[in-house]
Enzyme design. Sequence first.
Site, PDB file in Angstrom:
ATOM      1  N   LYS A 187       0.846  -1.067   0.042  1.00  0.00           N
ATOM      2  CA  LYS A 187       0.010   0.111   0.054  1.00  0.00           C
ATOM      3  C   LYS A 187       0.905   1.128   0.028  1.00  0.00           C
ATOM      4  O   LYS A 187       1.703   1.332   0.990  1.00  0.00           O
ATOM      5  CB  LYS A 187      -0.892  -0.128   1.148  1.00  0.00           C
ATOM      6  CG  LYS A 187      -1.744   1.319   1.536  1.00  0.00           C
ATOM      7  CD  LYS A 187      -2.849   1.544   0.326  1.00  0.00           C
ATOM      8  CE  LYS A 187      -3.655   0.273   0.033  1.00  0.00           C
ATOM      9  NZ  LYS A 187      -4.372   0.657  -0.995  1.00  0.00           N
ATOM     10  N   HIS A 314     -10.529  -7.137  -4.607  1.00  0.00           N
ATOM     11  CA  HIS A 314      -9.789  -6.074  -3.654  1.00  0.00           C
ATOM     12  C   HIS A 314     -10.588  -6.285  -2.066  1.00  0.00           C
ATOM     13  O   HIS A 314     -11.346  -7.033  -2.234  1.00  0.00           O
ATOM     14  CB  HIS A 314     -10.376  -4.845  -4.056  1.00  0.00           C
ATOM     15  CG  HIS A 314     -10.640  -3.657  -3.244  1.00  0.00           C
ATOM     16  ND1 HIS A 314     -11.906  -3.279  -2.646  1.00  0.00           N
ATOM     17  CD2 HIS A 314      -9.685  -2.661  -2.639  1.00  0.00           C
ATOM     18  CE1 HIS A 314     -11.833  -2.250  -1.686  1.00  0.00           C
ATOM     19  NE2 HIS A 314     -10.354  -1.956  -1.823  1.00  0.00           N
TER      20      HIS A 314
END
Length: 416
Positions: A187, A314
């Site tokens: 991330k 996701h």
Amino acid sequence: MADTRIADIRITPIAFYDPPLLNNAGCHQPFALRSIIEVETEDGVIGLGESYGNSMTIDGVRAVAEACRGLDVTDLNGLWARINATLTDQVDGYNTGAGRLVLRVGGAIEVAMWDAFGKATGRRVVDLLGGQVRDAVPFSAYLFYKFGQHQHESGPDVWGEVLTPEQLVDEARRMVDLHGFKALKLKAGVLEPEAEIAGLRALRDAFPDAPLRIDPNGGWTVETTLKLLPQLDGLVEYLEDPTVGLEGNARVQAATDTPLATNMYVVHPSHLPPNMAQDAFRVILSDHHYWGGLQASRELARVCEIWGLGLSMHSNSHLGISLAAMAHLAAATPNLTYDCDSHSPWQTDEVIEGGKLPFRGGKVTLPEGPGLGVTLDRSELARLHQNYLDCGFTERDDATEMKKYQPDWEFARPKF
Ligand code: GKR
Ligand code: MG
């Protein structure tokens, strides 16, 4: 024959502990919000779903619950007709946040309907979705930069602070040791891009064979991304939402053979045609929570197959009902081309009986039993609901949380 008409739909908001994970929007609050949906049939069978914990979703599910009474749990067309009729003022703007609510509300209830039907008939959801094509579902290690502790906490959590390449490699090692993941997802959109690329390189050195991905959540400009491409090509299996919007990402995709992936800009069926026309994203990260549930996600998989798009999954912060639903869906999806994402390793609370579903060798094996194979731990549900009432949050707000650490921090997308 079982009476599978819906007698009642209930939604319970919950809040569970979440570590101070960083992203382009700020920092995770100490509690993540979620909701647990129960669809009860006339025969007293209870189907489970898990969805967002924001007030729009909770109010939306409550608003359609009454209209769905009497509907058979197999009647998905009836579900959508009732939702569209109930949330009438939301239906027009499919591209707006409010319009997307229709799919979120429908998806939340739809999963619980599949679970109820499976439990009523002794069939697993994976079988109802078309049959199991893989024994176990592979997930990636979802790596975050993070602070060592929340502001009110007296000491660091077990993961500690992660802001340097060395700390990132330690986090990855811990996660891989614990769960056996093969692919690593970083991330990003948090630090200067060059610092994040240095993090990726450190991961490559430490894990020479691991497929890598990086996800700045639209945090980079087109120009920055184009400048970084020579370093990313050959290093990552895909580049996730590097910049903002279809047009910007299409400019990036035109400059590289590395596929671009998204969970931000193709999040509704109406986004698919312009995505194909512009060749913006070549991998869709599906999410049944916002895509309209399990059936809609299977249809999305077929679209991806027809158009030659890659497909994966996701995730947001979630608990075990969501993980079970993701695993059943992925196990019934032949063209899953990359390992799925899951926040599960970051979560210490759980709402299903028996505790968290384990990752073994980075994979989730479908829980045994009909439906999704999971049941509610009612005392944990009550405790997590009390958390929700006590924590004072009703919306996710990473920016406000971030400003507690860095008062002059400002949200920007793109930022770098
Ligand atoms: O949990 O901070 C986070 C993630 O950034 C999440 O909000 C995103 O929805 O996981 C997500 C992503 O892949 O973009
Ligand atoms: Mg993403």
